[in-house]
Design a protein around this motif. Sequence first.
Motif: not given
Lengths: 328, 349
Positions: B240, B243, B314, B317, B328, B332-333
């Motif tokens: 996780x 970015x 999973x 991510x 986003x 997570x949506x």
Amino acid sequence: MRLSSEPCATAETAFITNIQHFSLHDGPGVRTTVFFKGCNLHCAWCHNPETISSKGQVGFDVRRCIGCGTCGEVCPCRLHKMKTRLHETDVIGCVKKESPNEGEDVRHEWLRKECLACGRCVEACPANALELYGKHVSLSEIEKECMRGKKNFPGFGGVTFSGGECLLQARQVFYLASKMKAEGISVCVDTALHLPWDTVEGVLSVTDLFLVDMKAGLSDTHKKYVGVSNERICENLKRLTQLADCWVRIPVVHGVNDTEEEVEAMLNTLGGMGERLKKIQLLTYHTLGEPKYRALGTDMPRFEAPDEKRQEWMLEEFRRTGVCVEWN
Amino acid sequence: MSNECNSRAFLYLNLPQMVSGMLFSEEFDFWSREHIVLKRPDEADTFEGFYEAVIYNLSQFLFACAGHYNRFEQIWAEINPMPLFSATMQTCIDKKMDVTRGGARYNSSSFSLIGIGTFIDSLYAIRKVVYEERKLTMEQMKELLRTDFAGQEAWRLYLQNKVPKYGQDDEEMASFAGRVFRDLAVHSSGMPNARGGYFEASLFAFFFYDVLKEHTWATADGRHAGQRISRGCNPVESTKEIDAATLMQSLRSIDFKDYPGCAVSYLEMPISKNAAGTDVFVRILEAFVHCGGNALDFNVVDKETLLQAKKDPDNHRNLIVRVCGYSAPFISLSEELQDEVIERTMRNG
Ligand code: SF4
Ligand code: SF4
Ligand code: SF4
């Protein structure tokens, strides 16, 4: 609003929820955004609900929990309990999970109200089902994180201080912003301006651009959805646009601030602004904050986004100010 | 005109599975087939000993592979000479020599190493959990891997979520990753080939990582058997907080001069309703070059990927999508928003 509402104990730390790299929506270019925790407004549609309270909070994502019970073992207050046999009515804020280890049902019961947000269960949870909102992070550490963008991105846009209301921790913002300025990094301050003018003035010298959130034009609307009236905000905005570059950002919520009266009131306010109002950004209402509401154990208030026709119309209306307007 | 004959894509080495091959050597016969006397990493008392053994065995194996390859390369000129191809190269003409005998100016060969992210994370997890924190013995760890974490979900998640991963902002990890990249480059390069050139290190597999995953056992980083392994020189997908910025940061662990045979980074770009994305591409490319990157594989996310991500969050991510001007993580949506994004991708083709 006194500065003593700052949640941090010393000037050496700031109380933040997150530092986001590669942010594309918080001012010009690719930026690093620091989210301060604590806000003195309470917008009904807030999409960062975890930044409102100035206390630490723990979020719980039931969907990730596997019912292993590790959190219960480390909690100093014994707030997490795994129960294998329970009646529906005994359950307080909990999940039914198939325990992966024994093959039996486990209910995870957590007394959220008594939680001290010490973070131990968050640290221990193997599934990352628990999350800590709010950390006291040393200013030097935040500074280091912010500098990283400059190292990695030749076209780095700069650093944005956001929240919550970052200016409730104005001393910390000032300190960090001065450090950024010394390195030639551009600084944006994202604020709702519901503050004494002195506070805003305090960070003027170290801020390149203010991103000012405007919630509504009419005082009544403002009071109804944000909790306070907007006189002081407008007053501050007027003063600020004489002294510093500003973008005004308006989260547009259907039926709240996209009505004709509302738009007119906002235009009236914005019409009287100084030269240095550089841009008006209209932001569509969205529901991205939903998982966080859920994790905090509350339901997200439901609003609607304006449809495309409404958006077109608003764009036209706001263009009348002569300022650059964009939907974001 | 090109003056290079590079031999590649003849051997893809699945690094994570090599570690399994060392931990469970009884079940793999390639060691004995190659007459390699294995240094047992699982018998080491320290992590240094463990790591040394892993690298030693790998180097022996790569050595053997180079030997096999060279044997074939020596008869290449006889069974498949390439006069037409050779005629396109100046030095072949000057030297009157076929490319298969080394007529080109540059005559490199390279093995492709696959799954380096998974490899780094697995070794690091063993270092942390077995040798430093001593939360598990080596035998317990092996048992978890052998059974694919059956009935031990909490341990699997601990290994996956609570041990630092390559690509995350962790200095100790970054220096360990740098070491692995260096050591693997040293041992997969430098051997002479039969055309007067040398082996060069490389990290690429444009799609092969997906074929290999099914043959890869559970790994100590909490990855289930059969799940995806990392791509090119990327961090693992399930890590996780990765970015574009962290991906760039991770590139700094690697000295790309060690990998002249190409090291690919993959980056999934957020899908976007409007064209505002082009600016982002420019910034990322600038950053990539600035951080010393070698080859970048951009992907704009398609519907299939999104559907997969919805089913298997999973392993997705770090998939970022844009929703009304905001970015986003897709996973997570809420479900309804996920569906909306998927639908939008379909509409945009
Ligand atoms: S430690 Fe995490 S996964 Fe285990 S019971 Fe607590 S919340 Fe659930
Ligand atoms: S944050 Fe601390 S007090 Fe709150 S539930 Fe977790 S361990 Fe208990
Ligand atoms: S000002 Fe921002 S952080 Fe504060 S309540 Fe409103 S939307 Fe939320």
